[in-house]
Scaffold this motif. Sequence first.
Motif, mmCIF file in Angstrom:
data_model
loop_
_atom_site.group_PDB
_atom_site.id
_atom_site.type_symbol
_atom_site.label_atom_id
_atom_site.label_comp_id
_atom_site.label_asym_id
_atom_site.label_seq_id
_atom_site.Cartn_x
_atom_site.Cartn_y
_atom_site.Cartn_z
ATOM 1 N N GLY A 1 29.006 -59.612 8.787
ATOM 2 C CA GLY A 1 28.117 -58.498 9.082
ATOM 3 C C GLY A 1 28.652 -57.540 10.131
ATOM 4 N N ILE A 2 29.894 -57.720 10.577
ATOM 5 C CA ILE A 2 30.473 -56.895 11.639
ATOM 6 C C ILE A 2 31.580 -56.030 11.052
ATOM 7 N N GLU A 3 31.569 -54.750 11.371
ATOM 8 C CA GLU A 3 32.649 -53.857 10.968
ATOM 9 C C GLU A 3 33.855 -54.114 11.869
ATOM 10 N N VAL A 4 34.988 -54.503 11.258
ATOM 11 C CA VAL A 4 36.170 -54.865 12.039
ATOM 12 C C VAL A 4 37.302 -53.852 11.848
ATOM 13 N N LEU B 1 41.218 -50.705 14.978
ATOM 14 C CA LEU B 1 40.012 -51.490 15.246
ATOM 15 C C LEU B 1 38.918 -50.610 15.848
ATOM 16 N N PRO B 2 37.670 -50.911 15.571
ATOM 17 C CA PRO B 2 36.571 -50.112 16.133
ATOM 18 C C PRO B 2 36.404 -50.374 17.624
ATOM 19 N N ASP B 3 35.951 -49.369 18.344
ATOM 20 C CA ASP B 3 35.700 -49.512 19.780
ATOM 21 C C ASP B 3 34.599 -50.540 20.022
ATOM 22 N N GLY B 4 34.767 -51.312 21.086
ATOM 23 C CA GLY B 4 33.707 -52.188 21.549
ATOM 24 C C GLY B 4 33.531 -53.488 20.807
ATOM 25 N N VAL B 5 34.346 -53.754 19.793
ATOM 26 C CA VAL B 5 34.187 -54.996 19.025
ATOM 27 C C VAL B 5 35.088 -56.104 19.563
ATOM 28 N N PHE B 6 36.345 -55.785 19.865
ATOM 29 C CA PHE B 6 37.316 -56.776 20.331
ATOM 30 C C PHE B 6 37.692 -56.499 21.781
ATOM 31 N N ASP B 7 37.947 -57.568 22.544
ATOM 32 C CA ASP B 7 38.236 -57.394 23.972
ATOM 33 C C ASP B 7 39.380 -58.265 24.471
ATOM 34 N N SER C 1 38.614 -51.705 28.408
ATOM 35 C CA SER C 1 37.674 -51.133 27.442
ATOM 36 C C SER C 1 38.177 -49.776 26.969
ATOM 37 N N ALA C 2 37.532 -49.268 25.921
ATOM 38 C CA ALA C 2 37.892 -47.939 25.419
ATOM 39 C C ALA C 2 37.684 -46.884 26.494
ATOM 40 N N ASP C 3 36.639 -47.030 27.310
ATOM 41 C CA ASP C 3 36.405 -46.082 28.403
ATOM 42 C C ASP C 3 37.496 -46.169 29.454
ATOM 43 N N ASP C 4 37.976 -47.376 29.725
ATOM 44 C CA ASP C 4 39.073 -47.534 30.683
ATOM 45 C C ASP C 4 40.291 -46.744 30.226
ATOM 46 N N TYR C 5 40.585 -46.799 28.938
ATOM 47 C CA TYR C 5 41.734 -46.061 28.412
ATOM 48 C C TYR C 5 41.489 -44.550 28.469
ATOM 49 N N ARG C 6 40.302 -44.128 28.138
ATOM 50 C CA ARG C 6 40.013 -42.697 28.132
ATOM 51 C C ARG C 6 40.097 -42.098 29.536
ATOM 52 N N ASN C 7 39.793 -42.876 30.560
ATOM 53 C CA ASN C 7 39.785 -42.376 31.933
ATOM 54 C C ASN C 7 41.097 -42.611 32.667
ATOM 55 N N ALA C 8 42.100 -43.113 31.975
ATOM 56 C CA ALA C 8 43.374 -43.441 32.624
ATOM 57 C C ALA C 8 44.190 -42.192 32.930
ATOM 58 N N GLU C 9 45.158 -42.347 33.842
ATOM 59 C CA GLU C 9 46.062 -41.253 34.204
ATOM 60 C C GLU C 9 47.278 -41.262 33.281
ATOM 61 N N ALA D 1 62.720 -56.809 17.140
ATOM 62 C CA ALA D 1 61.350 -56.735 17.655
ATOM 63 C C ALA D 1 60.734 -55.398 17.285
ATOM 64 N N ASP D 2 59.401 -55.347 17.333
ATOM 65 C CA ASP D 2 58.718 -54.068 17.133
ATOM 66 C C ASP D 2 57.260 -54.211 17.541
ATOM 67 N N LEU D 3 56.543 -53.103 17.375
ATOM 68 C CA LEU D 3 55.122 -53.080 17.687
ATOM 69 C C LEU D 3 54.369 -54.051 16.799
ATOM 70 N N ASN D 4 53.315 -54.637 17.327
ATOM 71 C CA ASN D 4 52.444 -55.515 16.529
ATOM 72 C C ASN D 4 50.990 -55.240 16.905
ATOM 73 N N ALA D 5 50.446 -55.993 17.820
ATOM 74 C CA ALA D 5 49.112 -55.681 18.333
ATOM 75 C C ALA D 5 49.247 -54.800 19.571
ATOM 76 N N ALA D 6 48.275 -53.957 19.783
ATOM 77 C CA ALA D 6 48.196 -53.130 20.990
ATOM 78 C C ALA D 6 46.738 -52.732 21.149
ATOM 79 N N ALA D 7 46.459 -51.872 22.113
ATOM 80 C CA ALA D 7 45.075 -51.504 22.380
ATOM 81 C C ALA D 7 44.433 -50.891 21.144
ATOM 82 N N GLY D 8 43.426 -51.593 20.598
ATOM 83 C CA GLY D 8 42.659 -51.063 19.477
ATOM 84 C C GLY D 8 43.399 -50.994 18.165
ATOM 85 N N ILE D 9 44.459 -51.793 17.999
ATOM 86 C CA ILE D 9 45.254 -51.645 16.784
ATOM 87 C C ILE D 9 46.040 -52.916 16.476
#
Length: 614
Positions: free
Chosen positions: A65-68, A158-164, A178-186, A249-257
């Motif tokens: 029942g969760i959108e992932v 990945l959708p915001d707020g589902v995985f941490d 969190s997604a807000d932490d990333y949005r407010n970063a420098e 090596a290469d990218l695999n998991a990262a923030a929201g992906i």
Amino acid sequence: MSIRNPLNFILLFTVYSTIAFAAGYKQADTAMFTDQGDRVLLNNGIVSAVINKSSAHMMSYRYRGIEVLKDGYYSMDGGKSYAQPGHCEVSVKVNTPNLVDVMFKSRWQPGLRQQAFDIECHYVIEKGTAGIYCYALLTHEARYPQGRIGEWRYVWKLPDGVFDHINVDLLRNMDMPSADDYRNAERTTIPEAIKLKNGIKAGQYECKYNYSAAYYDIGTWGHTSNKNKIGAWMVLGGYDFLNDGPTQADLNAAAGINHLHFARNHYAGSVTSVATGEKWSKIFGPFLLFVNSSNDVPNALWADAQKRVAEEKAKWPYTWLTGVEEYPNSAHRGVLAGTFKINDPYKPDVKGANAWIGLTTPEVDWENDSKNYQYWVKTDNEGKFTIANVRPGQYTLHAYASGAVGEFEKQGINISSGETKQINTLTWVIPRDKGKLMWEIGIPNRTAIEFKFGNQYWHPFMWETYSPALPNPLIYNVGSSDWRKDWNYVQSAYWNNDGTLSQWPWKINFNLDKLPSVGGEATLTFAFASLDRARLVTFINDDITPFDTFLPTLKTGGNALIRQGIHAKYSTYVLKIPVSKLHRGNNSITLVSNSGKNRTDHIMYDYISMEIPQ
């Protein structure tokens, strides 16, 4: 409308009917498949997925029942060359009560994308499986112009707020901002890196390259949710379609992906290039978009994903994937089995256990090959190996192991369909004809992880950490220094307290009790884990004139320092030093790797040794 040639009518009808399906023609619905006009729905009661017909984008992926999923898609390259499948023809390859396989084919045409390949994407749902299988085929027809691909990947946003929480390996197993932490970063001077101001990582740098890894080493990667008690994972059962061997090596998991890079082009990965007039095709996958649930987050979920890797490996090649020439079933593949041993008079403990053994295309550098298939396994504790599920053909066998510089090679390995070939014991005799091993720094293992700060390599801006902790010049005294504490994982420019950069010489001091009476040459062996826009200048015994300048032209690049890697491409260099340049008693070798004017140029040493005739 007049049709003079009946064959033209048939072809025209076929094209129109396929396009009609893509635009909304209703296919017959079944238990796990529903045609929704401009999209299709796959649902097995455990997971459901909605895929757009025209673009092959996964628009929705639901579990418990969760959108992932925010978006899921195949894509190529970046910048002006960025491309995705489009104008897809859609057909149902398999539609049974136990499995549904839906194809989305984007044919190349001028103006659609630069990459002259047909892209055929498949989404597969299986009864009882908590996930969606995906695979893709690239085809270059002989009539197409040259085709070239750098990046080629599947992206699961990945959708915001589902995985941490993120799970890659033992170093990268942590709660995420969190997604807000990333949005407010420098923003920082590295485009992909940011500095977080809020949340659990406040004050720390964050970047997608924080989590890069060799796919062969991890098998699965993903995210978990402390709140929802679920996990979302990329799971690999087969690896033969991946480029450049097990070290890449290469990218695999990262923030929201979650990424899966088929053409792992970061860290100096190879590109796929197909000539005009050449017919070529290759299958990528299948791989599994796996989901799971447990109250024990993240440990049980991660363990379950790792267990799933073993299960998928045991199923490879999948019996449900039939009728695809690029993916022969197990009966039409072969097996190579044998034992690998290493004979090194100086290192009797290096025997061939846990070595990498691979079958690759003859006369092609396996570290730079994305066009062909490769087959790699690790030997057991006795050096025994079985390379299964190999496509019939002619191969070269390669082997390398921790503790040995270079690699073993055996040409002319022929694998036939349905054959299990047992070969005689393969023995790699390490030549020790250069004299006594006087000293060595590091472990020859194609990585720099054993050195100082090697377990922190994945943090951005690492020069801000290691420079204040280490002297300039770096001094290493053979016999008293410890390379785990006194030898940095990378020789780069030195970062000063005022933010400027300067050259960073590394000096190795060593003592020789005696010199050979017959003269001769000492041998300095370098194994490199990464060389990027660097040169290696060697000075002997404080001479102000360089004894040697090595300008590497092969196995270079990859930006491993900026992209937080611990290795890129492996290479070696052997430097001969006349014994007359050395002294009885104290000696020194000074190594300079760059001008000290930028952050990118660097050397990551894998191993250094000196041998002297006696």
